[in-house]
Design a protein around this motif. Structure first.
Motif, PDB file in Angstrom:
ATOM      1  N   GLY A   9       0.678  -0.686   0.175  1.00 43.12           N
ATOM      2  CA  GLY A   9      -0.123  -0.401  -0.070  1.00 43.12           C
ATOM      3  C   GLY A   9       0.506   1.390   0.050  1.00 43.12           C
ATOM      4  O   GLY A   9       0.185   2.564  -0.316  1.00 43.12           O
ATOM      5  N   LYS A  10       2.142   1.180   0.125  1.00 39.22           N
ATOM      6  CA  LYS A  10       3.104   2.737   0.226  1.00 39.22           C
ATOM      7  C   LYS A  10       3.482   2.988  -0.871  1.00 39.22           C
ATOM      8  O   LYS A  10       3.845   1.905  -1.860  1.00 39.22           O
ATOM      9  CB  LYS A  10       4.126   1.860   0.901  1.00 39.22           C
ATOM     10  N   GLY A  11       4.078   3.768  -1.239  1.00 41.41           N
ATOM     11  CA  GLY A  11       4.775   4.396  -2.510  1.00 41.41           C
ATOM     12  C   GLY A  11       5.991   4.452  -2.357  1.00 41.41           C
ATOM     13  O   GLY A  11       5.976   5.359  -1.922  1.00 41.41           O
ATOM     14  N   CYS A  12       7.135   5.520  -3.393  1.00 38.46           N
ATOM     15  CA  CYS A  12       7.856   5.076  -3.539  1.00 38.46           C
ATOM     16  C   CYS A  12       8.186   5.938  -4.888  1.00 38.46           C
ATOM     17  O   CYS A  12       7.465   5.967  -5.697  1.00 38.46           O
ATOM     18  CB  CYS A  12       8.803   4.164  -2.827  1.00 38.46           C
ATOM     19  N   ARG A  13       9.654   6.054  -4.901  1.00 37.09           N
ATOM     20  CA  ARG A  13       9.824   6.487  -6.711  1.00 37.09           C
ATOM     21  C   ARG A  13      10.577   5.525  -6.811  1.00 37.09           C
ATOM     22  O   ARG A  13      11.665   5.323  -5.715  1.00 37.09           O
ATOM     23  CB  ARG A  13      10.778   7.752  -6.484  1.00 37.09           C
ATOM     24  N   ILE A  14      11.846   5.597  -7.999  1.00 35.11           N
ATOM     25  CA  ILE A  14      12.844   4.842  -8.840  1.00 35.11           C
ATOM     26  C   ILE A  14      14.220   5.339  -8.135  1.00 35.11           C
ATOM     27  O   ILE A  14      13.714   6.490  -9.075  1.00 35.11           O
ATOM     28  CB  ILE A  14      12.265   3.931  -9.719  1.00 35.11           C
ATOM     29  N   THR A  28      12.449  -0.418 -18.543  1.00 33.96           N
ATOM     30  CA  THR A  28      12.344   1.023 -18.788  1.00 33.96           C
ATOM     31  C   THR A  28      10.858   0.911 -20.102  1.00 33.96           C
ATOM     32  O   THR A  28      10.138   2.417 -19.908  1.00 33.96           O
ATOM     33  CB  THR A  28      13.630   1.553 -19.862  1.00 33.96           C
ATOM     34  N   GLU A  29      10.767   0.277 -21.338  1.00 31.50           N
ATOM     35  CA  GLU A  29       9.781  -0.327 -21.676  1.00 31.50           C
ATOM     36  C   GLU A  29       8.430   0.082 -20.748  1.00 31.50           C
ATOM     37  O   GLU A  29       7.039   0.528 -21.251  1.00 31.50           O
ATOM     38  CB  GLU A  29       9.532  -1.140 -22.517  1.00 31.50           C
ATOM     39  N   MET A  30       8.415  -0.319 -19.715  1.00 31.82           N
ATOM     40  CA  MET A  30       7.327  -0.564 -18.925  1.00 31.82           C
ATOM     41  C   MET A  30       6.849   0.505 -18.094  1.00 31.82           C
ATOM     42  O   MET A  30       5.675   0.584 -17.176  1.00 31.82           O
ATOM     43  CB  MET A  30       7.130  -1.691 -17.804  1.00 31.82           C
ATOM     44  N   GLY A  31       7.613   1.546 -18.181  1.00 30.73           N
ATOM     45  CA  GLY A  31       7.464   2.486 -17.133  1.00 30.73           C
ATOM     46  C   GLY A  31       8.427   2.630 -16.028  1.00 30.73           C
ATOM     47  O   GLY A  31       8.652   3.446 -15.382  1.00 30.73           O
ATOM     48  N   PHE A  32       9.492   0.988 -16.085  1.00 26.92           N
ATOM     49  CA  PHE A  32      10.245   1.461 -14.445  1.00 26.92           C
ATOM     50  C   PHE A  32      11.451   1.998 -14.893  1.00 26.92           C
ATOM     51  O   PHE A  32      12.687   1.611 -14.891  1.00 26.92           O
ATOM     52  CB  PHE A  32      10.172  -0.333 -14.212  1.00 26.92           C
ATOM     53  N   THR A  33      11.274   3.555 -14.490  1.00 27.52           N
ATOM     54  CA  THR A  33      12.442   4.842 -14.962  1.00 27.52           C
ATOM     55  C   THR A  33      12.933   5.713 -13.856  1.00 27.52           C
ATOM     56  O   THR A  33      11.666   5.844 -13.042  1.00 27.52           O
ATOM     57  CB  THR A  33      11.986   5.218 -15.936  1.00 27.52           C
ATOM     58  N   PRO A  34      13.591   5.698 -13.440  1.00 24.18           N
ATOM     59  CA  PRO A  34      14.586   7.030 -12.642  1.00 24.18           C
ATOM     60  C   PRO A  34      13.347   8.244 -12.259  1.00 24.18           C
ATOM     61  O   PRO A  34      12.854   8.554 -12.920  1.00 24.18           O
ATOM     62  CB  PRO A  34      15.197   7.256 -12.400  1.00 24.18           C
ATOM     63  N   SER A  35      13.236   8.112 -11.230  1.00 26.06           N
ATOM     64  CA  SER A  35      12.415   9.382 -10.414  1.00 26.06           C
ATOM     65  C   SER A  35      10.455   8.751 -10.740  1.00 26.06           C
ATOM     66  O   SER A  35       9.694   9.598 -10.398  1.00 26.06           O
ATOM     67  CB  SER A  35      12.945  10.835 -10.977  1.00 26.06           C
ATOM     68  N   SER A  36      10.413   7.325 -11.323  1.00 23.62           N
ATOM     69  CA  SER A  36       9.399   7.348 -11.790  1.00 23.62           C
ATOM     70  C   SER A  36       8.565   6.990 -10.626  1.00 23.62           C
ATOM     71  O   SER A  36       9.186   6.463  -9.075  1.00 23.62           O
ATOM     72  CB  SER A  36       8.215   6.100 -12.936  1.00 23.62           C
ATOM     73  N   SER A  37       7.182   6.964 -10.168  1.00 17.36           N
ATOM     74  CA  SER A  37       6.368   7.030  -8.772  1.00 17.36           C
ATOM     75  C   SER A  37       5.875   5.683  -8.750  1.00 17.36           C
ATOM     76  O   SER A  37       5.386   4.738 -10.065  1.00 17.36           O
ATOM     77  CB  SER A  37       5.178   8.061  -8.496  1.00 17.36           C
ATOM     78  N   VAL A  38       6.358   4.418  -7.924  1.00 13.87           N
ATOM     79  CA  VAL A  38       5.610   3.171  -7.631  1.00 13.87           C
ATOM     80  C   VAL A  38       5.362   3.260  -6.302  1.00 13.87           C
ATOM     81  O   VAL A  38       4.998   3.429  -5.697  1.00 13.87           O
ATOM     82  CB  VAL A  38       6.910   2.502  -8.232  1.00 13.87           C
TER      83      VAL A  38
END
Length: 80
Positions: A9-14, A28-38
């Motif tokens: 349930g918690k969020g963070c940044r990559i 990266t194509e899926m959106g897992f890039t630095p500073s992305s919210s997850v």
């Protein structure tokens, strides 16, 4: 800290993706890039259900261990 350590349930940044070229490209194509919210939605059958930039994915634990995250200053994340 790897994504697998995040509390449900918690969020963070990559922070970074520590993987080989092919897996890094795929993530990266899926959106897992630095500073992305997850956000960790939950765990199901050994997979982590995550929301990254509004898209929902199921990741195996091995893949999730390669995604390094850091607390989102806007979230006040509790690390699990």
């Amino acid at each position: 800290m790897p994504l697998t350590m995040l509390s449900e349930g918690k969020g963070c940044r990559i922070k970074e993706v520590r993987a080989g070229l092919e897996l890094k490209r795929r993530l990266t194509e899926m959106g897992f890039t630095p500073s992305s919210s997850v956000r960790l939605i939950g765990c199901e059958r050994g997979n982590l259900l995550v929301n990254v930039n509004g898209a929902r994915y199921a990741l195996g634990r091995g893949m999730a261990m390669k995604i390094m995250v850091e607390p989102d200053p806007c979230e006040g994340v509790e690390l699990g």
